[in-house]
Scaffold this active site. Sequence first.
Site, PDB file in Angstrom:
ATOM      1  N   GLY A   1      -3.822   2.423  -8.041  1.00  0.00           N
ATOM      2  CA  GLY A   1      -3.972   2.758  -6.632  1.00  0.00           C
ATOM      3  C   GLY A   1      -3.090   3.943  -6.281  1.00  0.00           C
TER       4      GLY A   1
ATOM      5  N   GLN B   1       1.399  10.395  -1.660  1.00  0.00           N
ATOM      6  CA  GLN B   1       1.950  10.440  -3.021  1.00  0.00           C
ATOM      7  C   GLN B   1       1.573  11.715  -3.762  1.00  0.00           C
ATOM      8  OE1 GLN B   1       0.509   6.190  -3.946  1.00  0.00           O
ATOM      9  NE2 GLN B   1       2.339   6.419  -5.209  1.00  0.00           N
TER      10      GLN B   1
ATOM     11  N   HIS C   1      -0.163  -2.505  -0.249  1.00  0.00           N
ATOM     12  CA  HIS C   1       0.778  -1.537  -0.824  1.00  0.00           C
ATOM     13  C   HIS C   1       0.365  -0.100  -0.458  1.00  0.00           C
ATOM     14  CE1 HIS C   1       3.364  -0.105  -4.363  1.00  0.00           C
ATOM     15  NE2 HIS C   1       2.656   0.962  -4.056  1.00  0.00           N
ATOM     16  N   GLU C   2      -0.931   0.216  -0.630  1.00  0.00           N
ATOM     17  CA  GLU C   2      -1.386   1.591  -0.376  1.00  0.00           C
ATOM     18  C   GLU C   2      -1.367   1.931   1.118  1.00  0.00           C
ATOM     19  OE1 GLU C   2      -1.313   3.287  -2.893  1.00  0.00           O
ATOM     20  OE2 GLU C   2      -1.578   1.749  -4.406  1.00  0.00           O
TER      21      GLU C   2
ATOM     22  N   CYS D   1       5.279   1.212  -8.481  1.00  0.00           N
ATOM     23  CA  CYS D   1       4.623   2.300  -7.765  1.00  0.00           C
ATOM     24  C   CYS D   1       4.820   3.576  -8.574  1.00  0.00           C
ATOM     25  CB  CYS D   1       5.255   2.439  -6.380  1.00  0.00           C
ATOM     26  SG  CYS D   1       4.613   3.808  -5.419  1.00  0.00           S
ATOM     27  N   LEU D   2       3.770   4.369  -8.703  1.00  0.00           N
ATOM     28  CA  LEU D   2       3.900   5.606  -9.475  1.00  0.00           C
ATOM     29  C   LEU D   2       4.975   6.514  -8.890  1.00  0.00           C
ATOM     30  CD1 LEU D   2       0.186   6.560 -10.254  1.00  0.00           C
ATOM     31  CD2 LEU D   2       1.808   5.303 -11.677  1.00  0.00           C
TER      32      LEU D   2
ATOM     33  N   HIS E   1       1.954   2.870   2.299  1.00  0.00           N
ATOM     34  CA  HIS E   1       2.286   4.275   2.014  1.00  0.00           C
ATOM     35  C   HIS E   1       1.917   5.174   3.190  1.00  0.00           C
ATOM     36  CE1 HIS E   1       3.766   4.645  -2.077  1.00  0.00           C
ATOM     37  NE2 HIS E   1       2.798   3.886  -2.574  1.00  0.00           N
TER      38      HIS E   1
HETATM   39 NI    NI Z   1       2.725   2.967  -4.466  1.00  0.00          NI
END
Ligand code: NI
Length: 169
Positions: free
Chosen positions: A45, A50, A134-135, A92-93, A138
């Site tokens: 995701g 990001q 989660h997304e 998370c990336l 962001h």
């Molecule tokens: Ni994330």
Amino acid sequence: MARKLMTYPAEILSTKAVPVENIDESIQELVQDMARIMYDNRGIGLAAPQVGEGLRVIIFDLSGPDKREGLMALVNPEIIHKEGQCDSEEGCLSVMGYKSMVKRAEKVRVRALDLEGKEVLLDADDLLATCLQHEIDHLDGILFIDHISRLKRKLYDKKVSKWIKNRKE
Ligand code: NI
């Protein structure tokens, strides 16, 4: 300039993203860039902040990271209903070298637009529900590490400052 993955503590990650007004070619391009960056980094995701864009766009592909069969993009997603509670192990990336348990709702209903501008309603549980929460977090400038205890967060922040210092030296 090519978009790239932003990592904590980049400011864009703690900035509230703005709604998309027009789903035009630039949004299609953004989604393509996001997909490339997500797959390159073996994520499931990703949210637009990001990759450095403060717009309310998220993508996910729960068939990943090995397969690439279920890519979905949501524009201006909103959680309109939450139910239950669960513990979800998240990473998370954009938050390097860290994983933690986070409390999330067990089920969510999300309203959004697809890339054609059509309204979609998604009823999600399990991994999809936690991924969506989660997304969408962001998009409000919230990272999963904003949900962990203050002590754990302090330890992580210490680690990050050390990495940044080593990078500079
Ligand atoms: Ni994330």
